[in-house]
Design an enzyme around this catalytic site. Structure first.
Site, PDB file in Angstrom:
ATOM      1  N   GLU A  81     -22.609  10.630  18.372  1.00  0.00           N
ATOM      2  CA  GLU A  81     -23.155   9.393  17.833  1.00  0.00           C
ATOM      3  C   GLU A  81     -23.794   9.801  16.519  1.00  0.00           C
ATOM      4  O   GLU A  81     -24.645  10.703  16.486  1.00  0.00           O
ATOM      5  CB  GLU A  81     -24.184   8.784  18.789  1.00  0.00           C
ATOM      6  N   ASP A 122     -27.450  18.471   7.836  1.00  0.00           N
ATOM      7  CA  ASP A 122     -28.664  18.956   7.152  1.00  0.00           C
ATOM      8  C   ASP A 122     -29.918  18.212   7.622  1.00  0.00           C
ATOM      9  O   ASP A 122     -31.046  18.658   7.369  1.00  0.00           O
ATOM     10  CB  ASP A 122     -28.514  18.852   5.630  1.00  0.00           C
ATOM     11  N   TYR A 148     -31.409  10.280  16.054  1.00  0.00           N
ATOM     12  CA  TYR A 148     -30.124  10.937  15.762  1.00  0.00           C
ATOM     13  C   TYR A 148     -30.326  12.408  15.412  1.00  0.00           C
ATOM     14  O   TYR A 148     -29.736  13.306  16.033  1.00  0.00           O
ATOM     15  CB  TYR A 148     -29.401  10.213  14.612  1.00  0.00           C
ATOM     16  N   LYS A 152     -29.206  16.028  17.250  1.00  0.00           N
ATOM     17  CA  LYS A 152     -28.349  17.033  16.604  1.00  0.00           C
ATOM     18  C   LYS A 152     -29.078  18.384  16.572  1.00  0.00           C
ATOM     19  O   LYS A 152     -28.464  19.433  16.818  1.00  0.00           O
ATOM     20  CB  LYS A 152     -27.975  16.603  15.178  1.00  0.00           C
ATOM     21  N   GLN A 192     -21.273  -0.715   0.921  1.00  0.00           N
ATOM     22  CA  GLN A 192     -21.448  -1.373  -0.390  1.00  0.00           C
ATOM     23  C   GLN A 192     -20.093  -1.692  -1.031  1.00  0.00           C
ATOM     24  O   GLN A 192     -19.921  -2.763  -1.623  1.00  0.00           O
ATOM     25  CB  GLN A 192     -22.300  -0.502  -1.314  1.00  0.00           C
ATOM     26  N   TYR A 205     -31.873  -0.008   0.711  1.00  0.00           N
ATOM     27  CA  TYR A 205     -33.091   0.093   1.524  1.00  0.00           C
ATOM     28  C   TYR A 205     -34.271   0.460   0.617  1.00  0.00           C
ATOM     29  O   TYR A 205     -34.196   1.439  -0.145  1.00  0.00           O
ATOM     30  CB  TYR A 205     -32.964   1.174   2.588  1.00  0.00           C
TER      31      TYR A 205
HETATM   32  P1  NAD Z   1     -18.260   9.146  13.301  1.00  0.00           P
HETATM   33  O1  NAD Z   1     -19.302   8.310  13.968  1.00  0.00           O
HETATM   34  O2  NAD Z   1     -17.458   8.558  12.196  1.00  0.00           O
HETATM   35  O3  NAD Z   1     -17.238   9.700  14.388  1.00  0.00           O
HETATM   36  C1  NAD Z   1     -17.646  10.166  15.647  1.00  0.00           C
HETATM   37  C2  NAD Z   1     -16.409  10.266  16.524  1.00  0.00           C
HETATM   38  O4  NAD Z   1     -16.811  10.814  17.796  1.00  0.00           O
HETATM   39  C3  NAD Z   1     -15.758   8.908  16.825  1.00  0.00           C
HETATM   40  O5  NAD Z   1     -14.352   9.004  16.697  1.00  0.00           O
HETATM   41  C4  NAD Z   1     -16.158   8.617  18.267  1.00  0.00           C
HETATM   42  O6  NAD Z   1     -15.206   7.822  18.971  1.00  0.00           O
HETATM   43  C5  NAD Z   1     -16.248  10.023  18.848  1.00  0.00           C
HETATM   44  N1  NAD Z   1     -17.156  10.092  20.000  1.00  0.00           N
HETATM   45  C6  NAD Z   1     -18.415   9.617  20.094  1.00  0.00           C
HETATM   46  N2  NAD Z   1     -18.911   9.864  21.324  1.00  0.00           N
HETATM   47  C7  NAD Z   1     -17.947  10.536  22.010  1.00  0.00           C
HETATM   48  C8  NAD Z   1     -17.883  11.079  23.321  1.00  0.00           C
HETATM   49  N3  NAD Z   1     -18.908  10.975  24.176  1.00  0.00           N
HETATM   50  N4  NAD Z   1     -16.751  11.725  23.682  1.00  0.00           N
HETATM   51  C9  NAD Z   1     -15.695  11.825  22.828  1.00  0.00           C
HETATM   52  N5  NAD Z   1     -15.708  11.319  21.574  1.00  0.00           N
HETATM   53  C10 NAD Z   1     -16.825  10.683  21.182  1.00  0.00           C
HETATM   54  O7  NAD Z   1     -19.041  10.451  12.819  1.00  0.00           O
HETATM   55  P2  NAD Z   1     -18.814  11.331  11.515  1.00  0.00           P
HETATM   56  O8  NAD Z   1     -19.585  10.774  10.391  1.00  0.00           O
HETATM   57  O9  NAD Z   1     -17.368  11.621  11.361  1.00  0.00           O
HETATM   58  O10 NAD Z   1     -19.568  12.679  11.978  1.00  0.00           O
HETATM   59  C11 NAD Z   1     -18.852  13.679  12.703  1.00  0.00           C
HETATM   60  C12 NAD Z   1     -19.762  14.861  12.931  1.00  0.00           C
HETATM   61  O11 NAD Z   1     -20.202  15.377  11.685  1.00  0.00           O
HETATM   62  C13 NAD Z   1     -21.029  14.525  13.721  1.00  0.00           C
HETATM   63  O12 NAD Z   1     -21.306  15.588  14.584  1.00  0.00           O
HETATM   64  C14 NAD Z   1     -22.100  14.402  12.657  1.00  0.00           C
HETATM   65  O13 NAD Z   1     -23.368  14.720  13.181  1.00  0.00           O
HETATM   66  C15 NAD Z   1     -21.630  15.430  11.658  1.00  0.00           C
HETATM   67  N6  NAD Z   1     -22.030  15.226  10.261  1.00  0.00           N
HETATM   68  C16 NAD Z   1     -21.771  14.040   9.631  1.00  0.00           C
HETATM   69  C17 NAD Z   1     -22.087  13.892   8.295  1.00  0.00           C
HETATM   70  C18 NAD Z   1     -21.775  12.601   7.543  1.00  0.00           C
HETATM   71  O14 NAD Z   1     -22.112  12.496   6.385  1.00  0.00           O
HETATM   72  N7  NAD Z   1     -21.109  11.624   8.147  1.00  0.00           N
HETATM   73  C19 NAD Z   1     -22.680  14.946   7.600  1.00  0.00           C
HETATM   74  C20 NAD Z   1     -22.954  16.133   8.279  1.00  0.00           C
HETATM   75  C21 NAD Z   1     -22.604  16.269   9.596  1.00  0.00           C
HETATM   76  O1  DAU Z   2     -27.085  14.186   5.764  1.00  0.00           O
HETATM   77  C1  DAU Z   2     -26.047  14.118   6.682  1.00  0.00           C
HETATM   78  C2  DAU Z   2     -26.085  12.784   7.402  1.00  0.00           C
HETATM   79  O2  DAU Z   2     -25.608  11.814   6.475  1.00  0.00           O
HETATM   80  C3  DAU Z   2     -25.241  12.781   8.673  1.00  0.00           C
HETATM   81  O3  DAU Z   2     -25.832  13.637   9.610  1.00  0.00           O
HETATM   82  C4  DAU Z   2     -25.158  11.372   9.272  1.00  0.00           C
HETATM   83  O4  DAU Z   2     -24.260  11.371  10.381  1.00  0.00           O
HETATM   84  C5  DAU Z   2     -24.640  10.428   8.204  1.00  0.00           C
HETATM   85  O5  DAU Z   2     -24.633   9.103   8.717  1.00  0.00           O
HETATM   86  C6  DAU Z   2     -25.529  10.505   6.973  1.00  0.00           C
HETATM   87  O6  DAU Z   2     -26.863  10.020   7.283  1.00  0.00           O
HETATM   88  P1  DAU Z   2     -27.676   9.039   6.291  1.00  0.00           P
HETATM   89  O7  DAU Z   2     -28.655   8.307   7.112  1.00  0.00           O
HETATM   90  O8  DAU Z   2     -28.125   9.764   5.094  1.00  0.00           O
HETATM   91  O9  DAU Z   2     -26.415   8.090   5.837  1.00  0.00           O
HETATM   92  P2  DAU Z   2     -26.286   6.519   5.624  1.00  0.00           P
HETATM   93  O10 DAU Z   2     -24.914   6.310   5.081  1.00  0.00           O
HETATM   94  O11 DAU Z   2     -26.689   5.746   6.822  1.00  0.00           O
HETATM   95  O12 DAU Z   2     -27.342   6.229   4.482  1.00  0.00           O
HETATM   96  C7  DAU Z   2     -27.326   6.942   3.239  1.00  0.00           C
HETATM   97  C8  DAU Z   2     -28.547   6.503   2.441  1.00  0.00           C
HETATM   98  O13 DAU Z   2     -28.381   5.139   2.031  1.00  0.00           O
HETATM   99  C9  DAU Z   2     -29.842   6.542   3.231  1.00  0.00           C
HETATM  100  O14 DAU Z   2     -30.901   6.919   2.356  1.00  0.00           O
HETATM  101  C10 DAU Z   2     -30.042   5.091   3.679  1.00  0.00           C
HETATM  102  C11 DAU Z   2     -29.447   4.304   2.540  1.00  0.00           C
HETATM  103  N1  DAU Z   2     -28.814   2.997   2.872  1.00  0.00           N
HETATM  104  C12 DAU Z   2     -27.957   2.941   3.921  1.00  0.00           C
HETATM  105  C13 DAU Z   2     -27.298   1.753   4.207  1.00  0.00           C
HETATM  106  C14 DAU Z   2     -26.350   1.649   5.396  1.00  0.00           C
HETATM  107  C15 DAU Z   2     -29.063   1.900   2.054  1.00  0.00           C
HETATM  108  O15 DAU Z   2     -29.839   1.958   1.087  1.00  0.00           O
HETATM  109  N2  DAU Z   2     -28.389   0.732   2.328  1.00  0.00           N
HETATM  110  C16 DAU Z   2     -27.535   0.608   3.375  1.00  0.00           C
HETATM  111  O16 DAU Z   2     -26.954  -0.485   3.572  1.00  0.00           O
END
Ligand code: NAD
Ligand code: DAU
Length: 332
Positions: A81, A122, A148, A152, A192, A205
Site C-alpha cells: 500500500e 526515502d 505509510y 515501510k 494534476q 496542498y
Molecule cells: P502502487 O500502489 O502503484 O502499486 C502497488 C502494487 O502492489 C499494486 O499493483 C497492488 O495491486 C499490489 N499490491 C498491494 N497489496 C498487495 C498484496 N497484499 N499482495 C499482492 N499485491 C499487492 O505502488 P508504487 O508507487 O508502484 O510503489 C511500489 C513500491 O515502491 C512500494 O513498495 C513503495 O513503497 C515503493 N516506492 C515508491 C515510490 C514512488 O514514488 N511511488 C518511491 C520509492 C519507493
Molecule cells: O518519497 C517516496 C514516496 O513518494 C513513496 O514512498 C510513496 O509511495 C509515493 O506515493 C511518494 O509519496 P509522496 O507523498 O511524496 O507523493 P504524492 O504523489 O502523494 O505527493 C507528492 C507531493 O505533492 C507531496 O508533497 C504532496 C503533494 N500533493 C499531492 C497531491 C496528491 C499536492 O500538493 N497535491 C495533490 O493533489
C-alpha cells in the site's frame, strides 16, 4: 538469476520494472499481484506471454508465496500500500500488506534460500528542513512520519533482522519520488496532468513549498537491476537522481507544458503531518556499483509523461472520478 518473481508488478513502479527487464535482459518474469485498486493488468498488456507470467494473489497467502518462491531464482518485492493520503484515512491495509506481507515473503526466502531484494522509500528517514544542505544517506536514522512510511520502515527492519538472524540473502533500496508512465491518478503528478486534461484546476496542498526529489521510474528500474546483480548481501542502497523541486514549481511547469497559464491552480487543505523535504545522496550506489541515471532532464521527462497520459486516457479514466470524489470529501 534467470527467473525473477516480481511482487506488485501490476502497480506503477513494479510494471515499469517488468517492462525494463523484458527490454534489457532475457530473464523470465512471474508477477504476483493482488490487483488492489492500485494494480492494473493493462500496465502489462503489451508484454510477450513467453517472458511474463501473471499470477493474481496476495503476498500474505503463505501457501501461494511458497509455491512461487520454489520456482524463482530471485524475488524483487514492490507490492505495498503506497499512498500517504490513504494511510491517513485507513491505516489497516498498510499494516497487513507492508508488514505481514513482507514477513510472509521473508519466511519463504528463508525456507528456500532465495535471493531477495526489498523495495523501500526515502520516507523512512522522515523529512529535512528547506534550508538544510544535508541529504539522506544510508546512515541517516529512521524517523518516519505517516502510517505509510512507518509501515515501510517496519518492513525494512524486518528485512535487516531476517538477514542477520536467519542469513536471508537480501538487499534493500530506498528511493525518492518516482514519475513516469503507469502511475495511479491519486498521485501528485498524474493527478494534476489528468486534471488539466479534464478542465479541472490542479490542486496544491498548502503553500506548495514542500520539496520532493524526482526520479524517472525507468532510472529506478535500472538501479534496482544493478543492485540485484551487483549489490552486497545485507546492504542498503539509496536511489536518487538529484531531482529536487518544490511542488509549486512542478504544478506551474505542468501547466506551462500543457499550454495553460502558470497560475491556473488552487491551493487546498494541507496533508496532515506533511513531510517538508526529501533529498537523496546516492553516492554509495554510484561509486560502489557504478550506476548512473539516464533521465537527467526533468522537463523533458515530464513532457513525455504528459504525452503518455494524453495518449492513454482509457488506462486512467476508470479511476479518475473516484479519486477526485475522495479528495473532494477531504477539501483537497
Ligand atoms: P502502487 O500502489 O502503484 O502499486 C502497488 C502494487 O502492489 C499494486 O499493483 C497492488 O495491486 C499490489 N499490491 C498491494 N497489496 C498487495 C498484496 N497484499 N499482495 C499482492 N499485491 C499487492 O505502488 P508504487 O508507487 O508502484 O510503489 C511500489 C513500491 O515502491 C512500494 O513498495 C513503495 O513503497 C515503493 N516506492 C515508491 C515510490 C514512488 O514514488 N511511488 C518511491 C520509492 C519507493
Ligand atoms: O518519497 C517516496 C514516496 O513518494 C513513496 O514512498 C510513496 O509511495 C509515493 O506515493 C511518494 O509519496 P509522496 O507523498 O511524496 O507523493 P504524492 O504523489 O502523494 O505527493 C507528492 C507531493 O505533492 C507531496 O508533497 C504532496 C503533494 N500533493 C499531492 C497531491 C496528491 C499536492 O500538493 N497535491 C495533490 O493533489
Amino acid at each position: 538469476m534467470q527467473r525473477i518473481l516480481v511482487t506488485g508488478g501490476a502497480g506503477f513502479i513494479g510494471s515499469n520494472f517488468v517492462h525494463h527487464l523484458v527490454e534489457h535482459t532475457d530473464r523470465h518474469v512471474t508477477v504476483l499481484d493482488a490487483l488492489t485498486y492500485a494494480g492494473n493488468r493493462a500496465s502489462l498488456a503489451d508484454l510477450p506471454a513467453d517472458r511474463v507470467r501473471f499470477v493474481e494473489g496476495d503476498i500474505t497467502d503463505a501457501a501461494l508465496v511458497d509455491t512461487l518462491f520454489s520456482e524463482a531464482d530471485a524475488v524483487v518485492h514492490y507490492a505495498a500500500e503506497s499512498h500517504n493520503d490513504n494511510s491517513l484515512d485507513n491505516p489497516r491495509p498498510f499494516l497487513d500488506t507492508n508488514i505481514i506481507g513482507t514477513y510472509t515473503l521473508l519466511e519463504a526466502a528463508r525456507r528456500h534460500g532465495t535471493r531477495f531484494h526489498h523495495i523501500s522509500t526515502d520516507e523512512v528517514y522522515g523529512d529535512l528542513e528547506l534550508d538544510d544542505p544535508a541529504r539522506f544517506t544510508e546512515s541517516t536514522p529512521y524517523n518516519p512520519s505517516s502510517p505509510y512510511s512507518s509501515t515501510k520502515a517496519g518492513s525494512d527492519l524486518l528485512v535487516r533482522a531476517w538477514v542477520r538472524s536467519f542469513g536471508v540473502q537480501a538487499t534493500i533500496s530506498n528511493c525518492s519520488n518516482n514519475y513516469g508512465p503507469y502511475q495511479h491518478v491519486e498521485k501528485f503528478i498524474p493527478r494534476q496532468i489528468t486534471n488539466v486534461v479534464r478542465d479541472i484546476r490542479p490542486k496544491l496542498y498548502g503553500k506548495g513549498e514542500n520539496v520532493r526529489d524526482w526520479i524517472h521510474a525507468d532510472d529506478h528500474s535500472s538501479a534496482v537491476l544493478t543492485i540485484l546483480d551487483k549489490g552486497e548481501i545485507g546492504e542498503t542502497y539509496l536511489i536518487g537522481a538529484d531531482g529536487e523541486k518544490n511542488n509549486k514549481d512542478v504544478v506551474e511547469l505542468i501547466l506551462e507544458l500543457m499550454g495553460q497559464p502558470r497560475d491556473a491552480y488552487d491551493h487546498v487543505t494541507d496533508r496532515a503531518g506533511h513531510d517538508l523535504r526529501y533529498a537523496i545522496d546516492s553516492t554509495k550506489l554510484r561509486t560502489e556499483l557504478g550506476w548512473t541515471p539516464s533521465y537527467g532532464d526533468f522537463e523533458a521527462g515530464l513532457a513525455a509523461t504528459i504525452q503518455w497520459y494524453r495518449d492513454h486516457e482509457s488506462w486512467w479514466a476508470p479511476a479518475k472520478d473516484g479519486v477526485e470524489a475522495f479528495y473532494a470529501s477531504k477539501g483537497q
